[in-house]
Each structure stands twice: as structure tokens, then as C-alpha cells.
Design a protein around this motif. Structure first.
Motif, mmCIF file in Angstrom:
data_model
loop_
_atom_site.group_PDB
_atom_site.id
_atom_site.type_symbol
_atom_site.label_atom_id
_atom_site.label_comp_id
_atom_site.label_asym_id
_atom_site.label_seq_id
_atom_site.Cartn_x
_atom_site.Cartn_y
_atom_site.Cartn_z
ATOM 1 N N ASP A 1 18.572 2.162 -1.098
ATOM 2 C CA ASP A 1 18.787 2.018 0.346
ATOM 3 C C ASP A 1 17.564 1.418 1.032
ATOM 4 O O ASP A 1 17.680 0.566 1.912
ATOM 5 C CB ASP A 1 19.105 3.378 0.972
ATOM 6 C CG ASP A 1 20.584 3.714 0.905
ATOM 7 O OD1 ASP A 1 21.391 2.791 0.689
ATOM 8 O OD2 ASP A 1 20.932 4.896 1.071
ATOM 9 N N ARG A 2 16.374 1.862 0.630
ATOM 10 C CA ARG A 2 15.152 1.336 1.250
ATOM 11 C C ARG A 2 14.911 -0.119 0.854
ATOM 12 O O ARG A 2 14.403 -0.908 1.656
ATOM 13 C CB ARG A 2 13.947 2.218 0.896
ATOM 14 C CG ARG A 2 13.999 3.608 1.529
ATOM 15 C CD ARG A 2 12.653 4.303 1.503
ATOM 16 N NE ARG A 2 12.168 4.552 0.170
ATOM 17 C CZ ARG A 2 12.505 5.603 -0.588
ATOM 18 N NH1 ARG A 2 13.356 6.507 -0.109
ATOM 19 N NH2 ARG A 2 12.012 5.762 -1.796
ATOM 20 N N LEU A 3 15.275 -0.475 -0.376
ATOM 21 C CA LEU A 3 15.176 -1.875 -0.794
ATOM 22 C C LEU A 3 16.075 -2.765 0.055
ATOM 23 O O LEU A 3 15.681 -3.845 0.488
ATOM 24 C CB LEU A 3 15.564 -2.017 -2.272
ATOM 25 C CG LEU A 3 14.473 -1.721 -3.306
ATOM 26 C CD1 LEU A 3 15.082 -1.655 -4.699
ATOM 27 C CD2 LEU A 3 13.391 -2.793 -3.258
ATOM 28 N N LYS B 1 0.817 -1.215 0.000
ATOM 29 C CA LYS B 1 0.000 0.000 0.000
ATOM 30 C C LYS B 1 0.852 1.267 0.000
ATOM 31 O O LYS B 1 0.507 2.255 -0.650
ATOM 32 C CB LYS B 1 -0.915 -0.002 1.225
ATOM 33 C CG LYS B 1 -1.865 1.183 1.299
ATOM 34 C CD LYS B 1 -2.734 1.127 2.553
ATOM 35 C CE LYS B 1 -3.652 -0.080 2.538
ATOM 36 N NZ LYS B 1 -4.589 -0.073 3.694
ATOM 37 N N THR B 2 1.974 1.259 0.713
ATOM 38 C CA THR B 2 2.764 2.487 0.890
ATOM 39 C C THR B 2 3.907 2.642 -0.101
ATOM 40 O O THR B 2 4.191 3.744 -0.558
ATOM 41 C CB THR B 2 3.340 2.541 2.313
ATOM 42 O OG1 THR B 2 4.187 1.392 2.525
ATOM 43 C CG2 THR B 2 2.221 2.545 3.346
ATOM 44 N N GLU B 3 4.569 1.546 -0.446
ATOM 45 C CA GLU B 3 5.694 1.608 -1.399
ATOM 46 C C GLU B 3 5.859 0.234 -2.049
ATOM 47 O O GLU B 3 6.719 -0.559 -1.658
ATOM 48 C CB GLU B 3 6.992 2.032 -0.703
ATOM 49 C CG GLU B 3 8.098 2.384 -1.686
ATOM 50 C CD GLU B 3 9.316 2.999 -1.020
ATOM 51 O OE1 GLU B 3 10.247 3.382 -1.756
ATOM 52 O OE2 GLU B 3 9.355 3.088 0.222
ATOM 53 N N PRO B 4 5.056 -0.069 -3.059
ATOM 54 C CA PRO B 4 5.046 -1.400 -3.674
ATOM 55 C C PRO B 4 6.405 -1.876 -4.169
ATOM 56 O O PRO B 4 6.643 -3.085 -4.243
ATOM 57 C CB PRO B 4 4.066 -1.227 -4.844
ATOM 58 C CG PRO B 4 3.182 -0.094 -4.437
ATOM 59 C CD PRO B 4 4.056 0.841 -3.652
ATOM 60 N N LEU B 5 7.290 -0.938 -4.504
ATOM 61 C CA LEU B 5 8.628 -1.311 -4.963
ATOM 62 C C LEU B 5 9.319 -2.246 -3.977
ATOM 63 O O LEU B 5 10.067 -3.159 -4.365
ATOM 64 C CB LEU B 5 9.479 -0.054 -5.161
ATOM 65 C CG LEU B 5 10.963 -0.275 -5.492
ATOM 66 C CD1 LEU B 5 11.107 -0.889 -6.884
ATOM 67 C CD2 LEU B 5 11.729 1.038 -5.395
ATOM 68 N N LEU B 6 9.051 -2.063 -2.701
ATOM 69 C CA LEU B 6 9.747 -2.833 -1.664
ATOM 70 C C LEU B 6 9.312 -4.294 -1.616
ATOM 71 O O LEU B 6 9.945 -5.099 -0.929
ATOM 72 C CB LEU B 6 9.536 -2.179 -0.293
ATOM 73 C CG LEU B 6 10.041 -0.741 -0.168
ATOM 74 C CD1 LEU B 6 9.849 -0.237 1.255
ATOM 75 C CD2 LEU B 6 11.508 -0.637 -0.569
ATOM 76 N N PRO C 1 22.747 -6.936 1.634
ATOM 77 C CA PRO C 1 21.378 -6.778 2.116
ATOM 78 C C PRO C 1 21.202 -7.187 3.564
ATOM 79 O O PRO C 1 20.237 -6.819 4.196
ATOM 80 C CB PRO C 1 20.581 -7.706 1.188
ATOM 81 C CG PRO C 1 21.414 -7.838 -0.030
ATOM 82 C CD PRO C 1 22.824 -7.778 0.457
ATOM 83 N N PHE C 2 22.141 -7.974 4.107
ATOM 84 C CA PHE C 2 22.009 -8.469 5.465
ATOM 85 C C PHE C 2 23.078 -7.872 6.370
ATOM 86 O O PHE C 2 23.450 -8.432 7.388
ATOM 87 C CB PHE C 2 22.086 -9.994 5.481
ATOM 88 C CG PHE C 2 21.124 -10.594 4.513
ATOM 89 C CD1 PHE C 2 19.784 -10.672 4.809
ATOM 90 C CD2 PHE C 2 21.548 -11.030 3.271
ATOM 91 C CE1 PHE C 2 18.881 -11.194 3.903
ATOM 92 C CE2 PHE C 2 20.656 -11.553 2.364
ATOM 93 C CZ PHE C 2 19.325 -11.627 2.681
ATOM 94 N N GLY D 1 23.976 7.381 3.978
ATOM 95 C CA GLY D 1 24.909 7.220 2.874
ATOM 96 C C GLY D 1 24.261 6.362 1.805
ATOM 97 O O GLY D 1 23.706 5.315 2.084
ATOM 98 N N SER D 2 24.287 6.836 0.578
ATOM 99 C CA SER D 2 23.588 6.122 -0.487
ATOM 100 C C SER D 2 24.301 4.836 -0.853
ATOM 101 O O SER D 2 25.503 4.706 -0.723
ATOM 102 C CB SER D 2 23.482 7.010 -1.737
ATOM 103 O OG SER D 2 24.755 7.170 -2.326
ATOM 104 N N ALA D 3 23.521 3.885 -1.356
ATOM 105 C CA ALA D 3 24.096 2.612 -1.790
ATOM 106 C C ALA D 3 25.035 2.824 -2.964
ATOM 107 O O ALA D 3 26.065 2.172 -3.078
ATOM 108 C CB ALA D 3 22.975 1.643 -2.179
ATOM 109 N N SER D 4 24.684 3.773 -3.852
ATOM 110 C CA SER D 4 25.535 4.017 -5.007
ATOM 111 C C SER D 4 26.851 4.640 -4.581
ATOM 112 O O SER D 4 27.897 4.376 -5.150
ATOM 113 C CB SER D 4 24.820 4.939 -6.004
ATOM 114 O OG SER D 4 24.474 6.172 -5.386
ATOM 115 N N GLY D 5 26.789 5.475 -3.533
ATOM 116 C CA GLY D 5 28.016 6.070 -3.032
ATOM 117 C C GLY D 5 28.939 5.030 -2.450
ATOM 118 O O GLY D 5 30.159 5.062 -2.628
#
Length: 251
Positions: free
Chosen positions: A108-110, A34-39, A176-177, A162-166
Motif C-alpha cells: 500500500d505504501r509503495l 532515510k526513512t523507508e528505502p523500499l519506497l 498506482p495512479f 484496505g490492503s492491496a492484497s485484499g
């Protein structure tokens, strides 16, 4: 599988009742949808690719332990009839994820939600241990799962994430863990204090690189196979497989 073990109409019996840990998991999926389907990608990756990676080995172990005598009944959860080659499928799946056009914050949220998914799965198994009467077993609080995502969102709001791409640009693989079970196992051991270029002169951001902790087995194989080969779980599985092959040869 449920029909095999419990018979037709099992869902209408006490066996079909949703357990608390499973209910929490379902609630999380609905919330994310409902809030962020990408996840939902985080949950699909953690759950299904995990089953595809180690499921066949676990199915062999379960078949022997439950004395199912070679039948697929009771173990169809581990069957992927539409996937001819597991490695080819997993490689294409990961490439599809890599090709997504996502912002650093979304990545980062993923990653944070993958942590949530993993701990939610752990809670389901912990609940089974409790029901099975395993001494000292307990189900960790739900907040221990959701805190990874909540912390990520809060840090993004404060501009401290800090961004994942950075991290990738600096040569640091984003696991991821990374935060499961304690501090980030891939972090450096230094503590730095930096000033944001767009911040007020008095505003500083502490970038604390934690030490200790490590990725759980078998996910450590995703980025550190050498460490994975040192783990006792690896050799236990290898021993079970060799025992299975030996028994086949003898028969």
C-alpha cells in the motif's frame, strides 16, 4: 544534454541552479532513502519505466521540434544503451517487483509513494510551463503530492487501510495512479459501514468507495488499453508517428 544546449560548465551558471520543484523532488528522494528505502522503488518505477515506455516517441517528437536532424545530441536522456529490448526489460522488471516478499501495508505504501512520485514529476513540468510563460500555468502545492503517502500512513495507523492484497483477492486491480486528480477511478459507487472484528462493539469503520476520476494518460494503458485508445493524446501521438514515417518514405 545540458552540455549540448548550454555548453561546458553549465552547472556553475544560473542554468545549473536547482529549481524549487526539482529541489522538492530531490528532498523527497532523500527523505524516503532515510526513512523507508523500499519506497525508492516507487520512484524508479514511475520515472524510469515511464521514460522507457514513451521516451522514444517523445524523443522523435522533440528531435523534429528542435530541428536536431537525426542526431542523438540533446536527446541522450532518452537513450537506454544497456537495454536491448524495452518490452522484455519491463516485463522482467515487473516480475521482479511481483516476486518481492512484502506485507500488504508495504504494498500500500509503495502504491501511495508512486502517486507522490507522479505528482512530483508533474510539478517539475508545471514549473517549466510557468517559466515558459504559459498562460494560466501554476505549480500545485507540494502537499498535493505528499498527501497520498501521508493519508496512507495515517489510515494504516488507524487500521482503516484496505490492503492491496485484499483488493486483489476481490478482483480489484490496484492502480498506482488511482487517486490522482480526484477520487479513485476504480472504486465502486457504494458506501459501506462495517464493524472490525477486533474492535470494540461501538467502533465502526466507514469504507467509502468513491466514484469519478480516472488514471492519467498514458498510464491508463497499464490496465485499460480500450480507454487509452479513446484518449485524444493517443491519436495525437499516432498522428505524429505516421507523419514522421510518411516524411521518411518521401525522402
Amino acid at each position: 544534454d545540458a552540455e549540448f544546449f548550454h555548453g561546458m560548465g553549465w552547472e556553475k551558471t544560473a542554468v545549473g541552479a536547482v529549481s524549487p520543484a526539482t529541489g522538492d523532488y530531490v528532498d523527497r528522494l532523500r527523505y524516503v532513502a532515510k526513512t523507508e528505502p523500499l519506497l525508492l522503488l516507487s520512484h524508479a518505477y514511475t520515472r524510469y519505466l515511464g521514460d522507457l515506455s514513451g521516451g522514444r516517441i517523445l524523443a522523435r517528437v522533440a528531435r523534429r521540434a528542435l530541428n536536431l536532424k537525426g542526431s542523438k545530441d540533446g536527446l541522450r536522456f532518452y537513450e537506454f544503451e544497456l537495454i536491448d529490448n524495452a518490452k522484455t526489460f519491463k516485463d522482467s522488471y515487473r516480475r521482479a517487483l511481483d516476486d518481492l516478499n512484502l506485507s500488504p501495508d508495504q504494498v500500500d505504501r509503495l502504491v501511495a509513494e508512486a502517486n507522490v512520485a507522479f505528482v512530483l514529476n508533474m510539478r517539475v513540468f508545471e514549473e517549466l510551463d510557468v517559466k515558459g510563460g504559459v498562460k494560466g500555468a501554476k505549480v500545485r502545492p507540494l502537499v498535493e503530492a505528499t498527501k497520498y503517502y501521508d493519508r496512507c500512513v495515517e489510515e494504516q495507523k488507524q487500521g482503516r487501510r484496505g490492503s492491496a492484497s485484499g483488493n486483489a483477492a476481490n478482483g480489484e486491480g490496484k492502480c498506482p495512479f488511482a487517486y490522482l486528480g480526484g477520487p479513485n477511478p476504480h472504486a465502486n459507487t457504494t458506501t459501506e459501514t462495517t464493524t472490525k472484528a477486533h474492535s470494540k462493539p461501538t467502533a465502526v469503520v466507514e469504507d467509502v468507495n468513491e466514484k469519478g476520476g480516472r488514471c492519467p494518460w498514458p498510464f491508463v494503458f497499464c490496465h485499460d488499453p480500450a480507454q487509452g485508445m479513446k484518449d485524444w493524446q493517443t491519436w495525437l501521438v499516432i498522428g505524429l508517428i505516421l507523419s514522421y514515417l510518411w516524411s521518411k518514405m518521401q525522402s
